[in-house]
Design a protein around this motif. Sequence first.
Motif, short mmCIF file in Angstrom:
data_model
loop_
_atom_site.label_atom_id
_atom_site.label_comp_id
_atom_site.label_asym_id
_atom_site.label_seq_id
_atom_site.Cartn_x
_atom_site.Cartn_y
_atom_site.Cartn_z
N TYR A 13 -6.00 2.20 -1.71
CA TYR A 13 -6.38 2.18 -3.13
C TYR A 13 -7.19 3.42 -3.54
CZ TYR A 13 -4.29 -2.37 -3.69
OH TYR A 13 -3.37 -3.39 -3.74
N HIS A 57 -5.50 4.18 -6.58
CA HIS A 57 -5.50 2.94 -7.35
C HIS A 57 -4.59 2.98 -8.57
CE1 HIS A 57 -7.27 0.05 -10.29
NE2 HIS A 57 -7.41 -0.72 -9.23
N ILE A 84 -9.69 -6.35 -4.00
CA ILE A 84 -8.96 -5.54 -3.00
C ILE A 84 -9.37 -5.90 -1.57
CG2 ILE A 84 -8.80 -3.18 -2.08
CD1 ILE A 84 -8.63 -2.24 -5.03
N SER A 116 -1.52 -4.36 -0.02
CA SER A 116 -1.17 -4.45 -1.43
C SER A 116 -0.79 -5.89 -1.82
CB SER A 116 -0.01 -3.49 -1.71
OG SER A 116 0.56 -3.74 -2.97
N SER A 150 -3.83 -8.18 -1.60
CA SER A 150 -4.82 -7.90 -2.65
C SER A 150 -4.37 -8.53 -3.96
CB SER A 150 -5.01 -6.39 -2.84
OG SER A 150 -5.60 -5.82 -1.69
N SER A 200 1.70 4.54 -0.53
CA SER A 200 0.53 5.31 -0.10
C SER A 200 0.89 6.37 0.94
CB SER A 200 -0.55 4.38 0.45
OG SER A 200 -0.02 3.58 1.49
#
Length: 501
Positions: free
Chosen positions: A86, A89, A101, A146, A149, A253
């Motif tokens: 993140y 983000h 998160i 992800s 979260s 990411s």
Amino acid sequence: MKPDNFPKEIQPFLVPSPCGDLCYRCLGCKGEFPITKLLYVCPDCGEVLLIEDRDIQRLNKISGTTWQQIFDYRRMLKIPALKGIYRYHEFIGPNIPLESIVYLGEGHTPIVEANQRLQDLAGIRFFYKNDGQNPSASFKDRGMASALSYIKYLIDQQLVSDIIAVCASTGDTSAAAALYASYLQPHIKSAVLLPHNKVTPQQLSQPLGSGASVFEIPGVFDDCMKIVEKLSEEYNVALLNSKNAWRILGQESFSYEVAQDFEYEMHDKVIVVPIGNAGNISALMSGFIKFFNAGIITDLPKIIGVQSEHADPVFQYYLEPDRSKRQFKPVTVKSSVAQAAMIGNPVSMPRVIALADRYNTLAGEQRVFVTQVTEQAIMDWQLEANRNGHIACTQGGESLAGLVEALKQGIVTKTETAIVDATAHAMKFSGFQDLYFSEKIPEAFNIHSNQRFINRPKLVMPKDKKNIPGQGTPLGREDFNRFAEDVSKTIAQELNLTTNL
Ligand SMILES: *Cc1c(COP(=O)(O)O)cnc(C)c1O
Ligand SMILES: [Zn+2]
């Protein structure tokens, strides 16, 4: 560094707050659906989904160079929610507040340049990105951070409770899912479905250790996937396979980290990644497209997907040069040491087709390619890499074999620099190395052990077999000296050591 100490012009952007306007977008009928509940396929046509930010234009209000600075400065922050994936983000889950998160140490895996010897052997400059250094030892942690979260966000808003998370797995998805779910006890319980005898003992130990319910199913991964899909259609469970579009979002990411690590200089870069269910290559393309559209990178790197000849449906699809004639056909998989990619009917195929088209169109030329490699090449390049200081798994060997193949075919040239994805840690797949070294790889793999690589332990016994130390029965001083003298002589002979006496 504390937020107050950063340059004034960066401070307003340093710690993100929820923004964006996310929806699920169907890749079939193009329909859009709200993200207030978990969806895996389009409720109207059944096709897979991607998550789209309808307000993505807002990201262009900030210049590409300012974004670069924001990410570079964020690296210095000590806020746990921004330590992992993140950091990006605004691109990965802009709607998720930092409190929701889940961070278990995923992301920002090392990018290690191959030594000169290995680069000479491969014929090109390259780096390994060691995604086996994620918490559960594969890149799957990026997607799970992800997905979980997002689920935690739904729990925090009291939109859902008492979640049962399920997934089918070739081993690593279940390890990651079970790990992240166990961190969110007691709100989430996880159940994983594995093909019986088709995951390594190390991979099986992971969900068991995390306390998940583990079910072994006869058949291969594709069979497990069908059962999990049935469960998610008929029961109230959260599906954690990469059919879940949140997984794709988190795995983007990888692209952002590569861009940042190379100072956002992508024109001469080539990313090489193995393809199984095709979630990872989808995420890679999607990530680079977003950074490109936001002006953070000015070129799209080449992307090379790699498949074993024993599980190559994506390669087969792209063999047809005429786009309008291409037809996807699932294949029946054969035994592969790249077991985590041994998938004949990849769930993300519609994503690959759509994103590769978009990628190539944006680049103005073909930048996405798929190569095919033999099982022998996968094993031999893995062993070669690891003999030169790496920790590549069999899929990491597959990536490197795919790079060498791409070079041979002229898809890449020596003037480019490759970033090769080692998707898991070597130790998860050490059983294949054992079989190779003991020349016992079953015939179905079609691999022959190259004597050059074989390495086995040697038991060193003294001539006097009665004079040996044991647990609880140490030797006396004299006897031990005799033993040490004898054993060290044997070792010195083996190693051709010269005496310095
Ligand atoms: C899951 C996995 C793959 C395949 O990735 P997809 O996203 O399914 O294409 C490759 N290597 C490893 C180690 C994996 O765990
Ligand atoms: Zn649809």
